[in-house]
Design a protein around this motif. Sequence first.
Motif, PDB file in Angstrom:
ATOM      1  N   UNK A  20       0.735  -3.193  -0.700  1.00 47.13           N
ATOM      2  CA  UNK A  20       0.285  -4.660  -0.272  1.00 47.13           C
ATOM      3  C   UNK A  20      -0.659  -4.833  -1.173  1.00 47.13           C
ATOM      4  N   UNK A  21      -0.800  -5.963  -2.034  1.00 49.82           N
ATOM      5  CA  UNK A  21      -1.757  -6.409  -2.748  1.00 49.82           C
ATOM      6  C   UNK A  21      -2.142  -7.861  -2.463  1.00 49.82           C
ATOM      7  N   UNK A  22      -3.394  -7.887  -2.317  1.00 49.11           N
ATOM      8  CA  UNK A  22      -4.070  -9.311  -2.100  1.00 49.11           C
ATOM      9  C   UNK A  22      -4.600  -9.725  -3.418  1.00 49.11           C
ATOM     10  N   UNK A  23      -4.079 -10.480  -3.928  1.00 48.63           N
ATOM     11  CA  UNK A  23      -4.814 -11.145  -5.332  1.00 48.63           C
ATOM     12  C   UNK A  23      -5.724 -12.016  -4.969  1.00 48.63           C
ATOM     13  N   UNK A  24      -6.840 -11.864  -5.583  1.00 45.78           N
ATOM     14  CA  UNK A  24      -8.209 -12.745  -5.340  1.00 45.78           C
ATOM     15  C   UNK A  24      -8.804 -13.407  -6.355  1.00 45.78           C
ATOM     16  N   UNK A  25      -8.006 -13.305  -7.714  1.00 47.95           N
ATOM     17  CA  UNK A  25      -8.512 -14.020  -8.917  1.00 47.95           C
ATOM     18  C   UNK A  25      -7.462 -13.646  -9.957  1.00 47.95           C
ATOM     19  N   UNK A  26      -6.990 -14.930 -10.393  1.00 48.58           N
ATOM     20  CA  UNK A  26      -5.881 -14.579 -11.613  1.00 48.58           C
ATOM     21  C   UNK A  26      -6.355 -15.104 -12.899  1.00 48.58           C
ATOM     22  N   UNK A  27      -7.596 -15.418 -13.082  1.00 46.83           N
ATOM     23  CA  UNK A  27      -8.017 -16.046 -14.284  1.00 46.83           C
ATOM     24  C   UNK A  27      -7.205 -17.310 -14.818  1.00 46.83           C
ATOM     25  N   UNK A  28      -6.869 -18.139 -13.646  1.00 44.96           N
ATOM     26  CA  UNK A  28      -6.434 -19.349 -14.188  1.00 44.96           C
ATOM     27  C   UNK A  28      -4.643 -19.344 -14.649  1.00 44.96           C
ATOM     28  N   UNK A  29      -4.209 -18.261 -14.322  1.00 42.49           N
ATOM     29  CA  UNK A  29      -2.937 -18.170 -14.606  1.00 42.49           C
ATOM     30  C   UNK A  29      -1.835 -19.110 -13.601  1.00 42.49           C
ATOM     31  N   UNK A  30      -2.483 -19.207 -12.590  1.00 40.97           N
ATOM     32  CA  UNK A  30      -1.546 -20.090 -11.369  1.00 40.97           C
ATOM     33  C   UNK A  30      -0.825 -19.372 -10.485  1.00 40.97           C
ATOM     34  N   UNK A  31      -0.972 -18.258 -10.420  1.00 36.28           N
ATOM     35  CA  UNK A  31      -0.137 -17.407  -9.462  1.00 36.28           C
ATOM     36  C   UNK A  31      -0.754 -17.394  -8.129  1.00 36.28           C
ATOM     37  N   UNK A  32      -0.111 -17.072  -6.995  1.00 32.42           N
ATOM     38  CA  UNK A  32      -0.646 -17.073  -5.712  1.00 32.42           C
ATOM     39  C   UNK A  32      -1.662 -16.225  -5.491  1.00 32.42           C
ATOM     40  N   UNK A  33      -2.823 -16.731  -4.839  1.00 28.71           N
ATOM     41  CA  UNK A  33      -3.998 -15.960  -4.251  1.00 28.71           C
ATOM     42  C   UNK A  33      -3.870 -15.826  -2.785  1.00 28.71           C
ATOM     43  N   UNK A  34      -4.290 -14.441  -2.545  1.00 29.32           N
ATOM     44  CA  UNK A  34      -4.309 -14.264  -0.894  1.00 29.32           C
ATOM     45  C   UNK A  34      -5.685 -14.083  -0.549  1.00 29.32           C
ATOM     46  N   UNK A  35      -6.382 -15.236  -0.371  1.00 29.04           N
ATOM     47  CA  UNK A  35      -8.009 -15.403  -0.368  1.00 29.04           C
ATOM     48  C   UNK A  35      -8.308 -14.654   1.301  1.00 29.04           C
ATOM     49  N   UNK A  36      -7.459 -15.261   2.087  1.00 32.25           N
ATOM     50  CA  UNK A  36      -7.815 -15.146   3.719  1.00 32.25           C
ATOM     51  C   UNK A  36      -7.639 -13.498   3.861  1.00 32.25           C
ATOM     52  N   UNK A  37      -6.482 -13.261   3.606  1.00 35.36           N
ATOM     53  CA  UNK A  37      -6.231 -11.688   3.830  1.00 35.36           C
ATOM     54  C   UNK A  37      -7.169 -10.823   3.147  1.00 35.36           C
ATOM     55  N   UNK A  38      -7.349 -11.126   1.937  1.00 34.27           N
ATOM     56  CA  UNK A  38      -8.338 -10.295   1.220  1.00 34.27           C
ATOM     57  C   UNK A  38      -9.624 -10.191   1.795  1.00 34.27           C
ATOM     58  N   UNK A  39     -10.168 -11.438   2.221  1.00 29.79           N
ATOM     59  CA  UNK A  39     -11.476 -11.244   2.825  1.00 29.79           C
ATOM     60  C   UNK A  39     -11.449 -10.590   4.375  1.00 29.79           C
TER      61      UNK A  39
END
Length: 323
Positions: free
Chosen positions: A199-218
């Motif tokens: 399981x990976x929660x992406x929190x920054x994608x440098x503007x590439x537009x892929x989905x971020x998982x901010x709530x779970x990441x925090x």
Amino acid sequence: MADEKRAAGGVVPLLPEPYYLSTIWAGDRLTKIRGLEVEPGKPWGIAREVCAYPGAPNNVIANGPWAGHDLAWAIENHHEELMGDDPEHQMIRMAYMDPVEDLSIQVHPGEDYAREHEDDREKSESWYVLEADPGAYVVAGTTTDDRDALRAAAEDDAIDRFARKVPVSEGDFILIPAGCMHACGKNMLAIEVGSFGGITYRICDYGRGRKLDIDKAFDVLDCSLMPEPVHLGAYERRVETVVRPGVRHRLFASDVADVAGSWKVEKDNVYEVVTAVKNDATVVVGDGEYHVPYTRSIIIPAAIGSYEVRGDCRVLRSWHPLG
């Protein structure tokens, strides 16, 4: 070609076929080392070397009596021979990262959160750096513990402004525990040695537009984690074999061995993975010899009690600690 005569009552070291993934940030180091063919616009950025993760493509075994089957099949059908005292039905996960651009910044969950929210397992990991350009770095932690500021930056896909950038070079080994904000940096070749979860929660994608998982990441982010690499230095040919600890985690461990001609290993009733991270190596079990080219790995099943590594080379010896 491996000579597979007389190895542990029919059990032989396993040569897993890598599974390659195309990524938007891929470089070409591994492609050149292995002489891989690449479709235009689809460079290989990840090579899964050891993976028995449920629901993901597992490595197919290239040799021996289990050839043509994947690792999940081998674990299920030959657990005693392959896993020995290890009760798990997964193996430590190993994969190459070959980035020419920065990877997304991520956070992984620990065991309790992963089981409760994802029906999965903890994902902690580590990176050993095989090659790196000057100025290479990894993200390993945050530069602030102000979660409000971090959250606001994440909402703008700009949390990289708080990324703790740690310089790395050839021979560095860094442990990234679950909860640590992290990213593999660009312009390097690194192998990941990690635990069972995916399981990976992406929190920054440098503007590439892929989905971020901010709530779970925090939910799982731990700003107190600021890992530092173990500096083992670039490989130098030695007059005698030197073995040093690389990483230690309750779910995986790895030693770094600079082999001078020969290194004999006695092991417990568990599997181990040997990876050639500088020069080619040869693994010897009984009368069988197994060529392990630079960057490739070989799995030593639990039923094999001892083996020898030959060559002037650096290898990782990785395993799943028990107890």
